[in-house]
Design an enzyme around this catalytic site. Structure first.
Site, short mmCIF file in Angstrom:
data_model
loop_
_atom_site.label_atom_id
_atom_site.label_comp_id
_atom_site.label_asym_id
_atom_site.label_seq_id
_atom_site.Cartn_x
_atom_site.Cartn_y
_atom_site.Cartn_z
N ASP A 54 47.15 26.55 25.62
CA ASP A 54 46.07 26.39 26.59
C ASP A 54 46.10 24.90 26.87
OD1 ASP A 54 43.56 25.72 27.73
OD2 ASP A 54 42.84 27.68 27.12
N HIS A 55 46.66 24.50 28.01
CA HIS A 55 46.96 23.08 28.16
C HIS A 55 45.70 22.20 28.18
CE1 HIS A 55 46.25 23.59 32.50
NE2 HIS A 55 46.13 22.29 32.55
N HIS A 66 40.67 28.06 29.66
CA HIS A 66 40.31 26.64 29.60
C HIS A 66 38.81 26.39 29.42
CE1 HIS A 66 44.34 26.44 30.92
NE2 HIS A 66 44.14 26.46 32.21
C1 BG6 Z 1 46.16 26.20 35.26
C2 BG6 Z 1 45.75 27.15 36.35
O1 BG6 Z 1 46.10 26.83 34.01
O2 BG6 Z 1 45.28 25.08 35.27
C3 BG6 Z 1 45.79 26.45 37.69
O3 BG6 Z 1 46.64 28.26 36.37
C4 BG6 Z 1 44.94 25.22 37.65
O4 BG6 Z 1 45.35 27.32 38.74
C5 BG6 Z 1 45.30 24.35 36.47
O5 BG6 Z 1 45.16 24.51 38.86
C6 BG6 Z 1 44.33 23.20 36.32
O6 BG6 Z 1 44.82 22.32 35.36
P1 BG6 Z 1 44.48 20.78 35.42
O7 BG6 Z 1 45.12 20.22 34.20
O8 BG6 Z 1 45.03 20.26 36.70
O9 BG6 Z 1 42.98 20.70 35.39
#
Ligand code: BG6
Length: 506
Positions: A181-182, A244
């Site tokens: 989960d980045h 997230h």
């Molecule tokens: C991803 C989603 O997990 O997270 C995307 O699939 C989204 O739709 C992205 O744009 C948002 O990540 P960050 O790091 O740009 O907030």
């Protein structure tokens, strides 16, 4: 050579976008910082029939284009560690050839058995690939650990997530699974823990006695770009909230862990998810808002609406905005509303957690006497990461006028040290075997369980309305009605799009 020397890193979906944009640049950055094992090979696996050389050239350009680190001096040397192997993902027989390729690399490069398999493929393959790897013994840890990294989404709903769980756990042990989960890899998401548990002044106030409500926003200014096809089967709730945002909720609300050991932290995260008050189906329309962006014209430029995006059905009911109100039923948070919202094509890109403290019991002074509390703690996760504390101060001059002032800390003032990207951090942790920042099976199941009534109600086109909102605004204004206290609103870190720019300034 001992069996645990070195590492083979296998990326499934090696010709995909994520591999180019994030994974290979992050691995290169680790390489240049000497954080990869000396003996290392990256094996790209995909359907396309390309040679090692073509793969290397493609990845060299990707490292330069999606630069992760300001040092290109090692690209040539790094590229020599890259290999490519074509595969038919759903053909078990081709995994035997993959096994032979891995064994050849091991023998040629004197690398032991440690292997990471990164699934950067469509989610429909998350069950099949691990099963086929196991069928040819590639999950066997007798000669060194084997780890499987899976990108979200982990399932489409509770039922499919449970099915995927059973498929994976049939051949793989939970300790082998690393679910990315980045958001958890973001430095400032981790900083939530440090802010809370390294400061004596916040924690005593961090509960139902002093907190009026908690608000979490993750706004994006971009639309779905080229991902219309994927997004159609996902929508904001599955794409951002299930993973997230609920992880951010958990880190905001959790109890202090007994240590910073992975299991201690993950146990506390799980407890929060288990304490989410179940949403009753009949209340969904009162506690959730969904929206979809409409076309709008900004500075003479026409921004297409969601239904006009590539890969999107003209009558699509997929939400690009989602807002929810809910409660956490435990001793710390009983009765405190949590509000979360996320959306695409909002005025700016910002993710923040706002703790709204209760107003003083009696207001002595003149000046801004709205019911808004003067005290808000804003934890900005991105961009311009930092912390903002808002409080009331005397307006200089006669009388006792009160005005709001800010105490503002920007994370980049802390050091000039390079902050690794979320992927770099998580890839490094997975190599070290530190699972703290990866989602555990039970967490995933709890969050699907929590959202199931909303997903079911939203499936029905008429039960809960889908509101349109012009691209570049803060979503449907109906989202304001979610806030229980009618004197309060969401925090708008900046106003809607202005004439002088595509995005508003934070
Ligand atoms: C991803 C989603 O997990 O997270 C995307 O699939 C989204 O739709 C992205 O744009 C948002 O990540 P960050 O790091 O740009 O907030």
């Amino acid at each position: 050579m001992t069996s645990d020397e070195g590492l083979i890193y296998v990326i499934f979906g090696a010709s995909g976008d994520l591999t180019k944009r994030k994974l290979v640049p992050a691995l290169y950055s680790l390489f240049i910082q000497r954080l990869l094992p000396e003996k290392f090979a990256l094996l790209g696996v995909s359907r396309s029939a390309i040679s090692n050389e073509e793969f290397r050239e493609g990845m060299k350009s990707a490292i330069l284009e999606f630069k992760e680190i300001d040092d290109a001096s090692g690209i040539g040397e790094f590229a020599q560690k890259l290999y490519y192997h074509p595969i038919q993902f759903d053909e078990v027989s081709t995994y035997q050839a993959l096994k032979e390729q891995i064994e050849t690399l091991r023998a040629d490069l004197q690398i032991g058995g440690k292997t990471i398999y990164y699934l950067s493929t469509p989610p429909s393959l998350y069950g099949i690939i691990p099963q086929h790897l196991a069928a040819v013994g590639l999950q066997n840890q007798a000669d060194g650990w084997k780890r499987l990294i899976i990108e979200k989404p982990f399932g489409y709903d509770l039922e499919s997530a449970l099915k995927l769980k059973d498929q994976l756990l049939k051949d793989w042990a939970e300790e082998q699974l690393f679910r990315i989960d980045h958001y958890l890899g973001k430095e400032t998401v981790q900083n939530l823990l440090v802010t809370r548990f390294s400061n004596g002044m916040f924690e005593p106030l961090w509960n139902r006695n002093y907190v009026h409500h908690v608000e979490i926003t993750s706004a994006e200014s971009l639309g779905v770009e080229k991902r219309g096809g994927y997004y159609e089967s996902s929508g904001a709730l599955r794409d951002m909230v299930q993973n997230h945002l609920l992880q951010v909720v958990a880190l905001t609300a959790m109890e202090p862990p007994s240590s910073v050991e992975p299991s201690a932290i993950r146990n506390e995260i799980l407890k929060v998810l288990q304490s989410l008050r179940p949403i009753r189906r009949e209340e969904v329309q009162h506690i959730s808002i969904r929206g979809q962006y409409l076309s709008s014209t900004i500075k003479g430029k026409t921004i297409p609406g969601y239904r006009e995006e590539e890969g999107v059905a003209p009558g699509s009911f997929t939400e690009t905005f989602a807002a929810l109100k809910f409660y956490i039923d435990n001793w710390r948070w009983g009765g405190v509303p949590f509000y979360i919202r996320t959306g695409k094509r909002l005025p700016t890109r910002v993710t923040e957690v706002v703790i709204h403290f209760k107003p003083t019991p009696h207001f002595l002074f003149s000046g801004d006497r709205s019911h808004q509390s003067h005290n808000q703690l804003v934890i900005r996760i991105q961009p311009d990461e930092g912390i903002l504390l808002k409080f009331g101060m005397k307006t200089p001059g006669a009388g006792f006028e009160v005005q709001n002032v800010n105490m503002d800390f920007h994370y980049n003032e802390l050091s000039h040290q390079r902050v690794p990207s979320a992927y770099e951090r998580l890839i490094f942790d997975s190599i070290k075997g530190d699972a703290t920042l990866f989602a555990r099976t039970e967490e995933v199941m709890e969050s699907w369980k929590f959202l199931t009534p909303v997903l079911e109600a939203w499936k029905n086109e008429h039960e809960v309305p889908l509101f349109g909102y012009p691209a570049g605004t803060w979503g449907p204004h109906e989202a304001d009605d979610l806030i229980e206290d009618k004197m309060m609103t969401w925090r708008y870190p900046c106003k809607n799009l202005s004439d002088d720019g595509i995005f508003c300034e934070l």
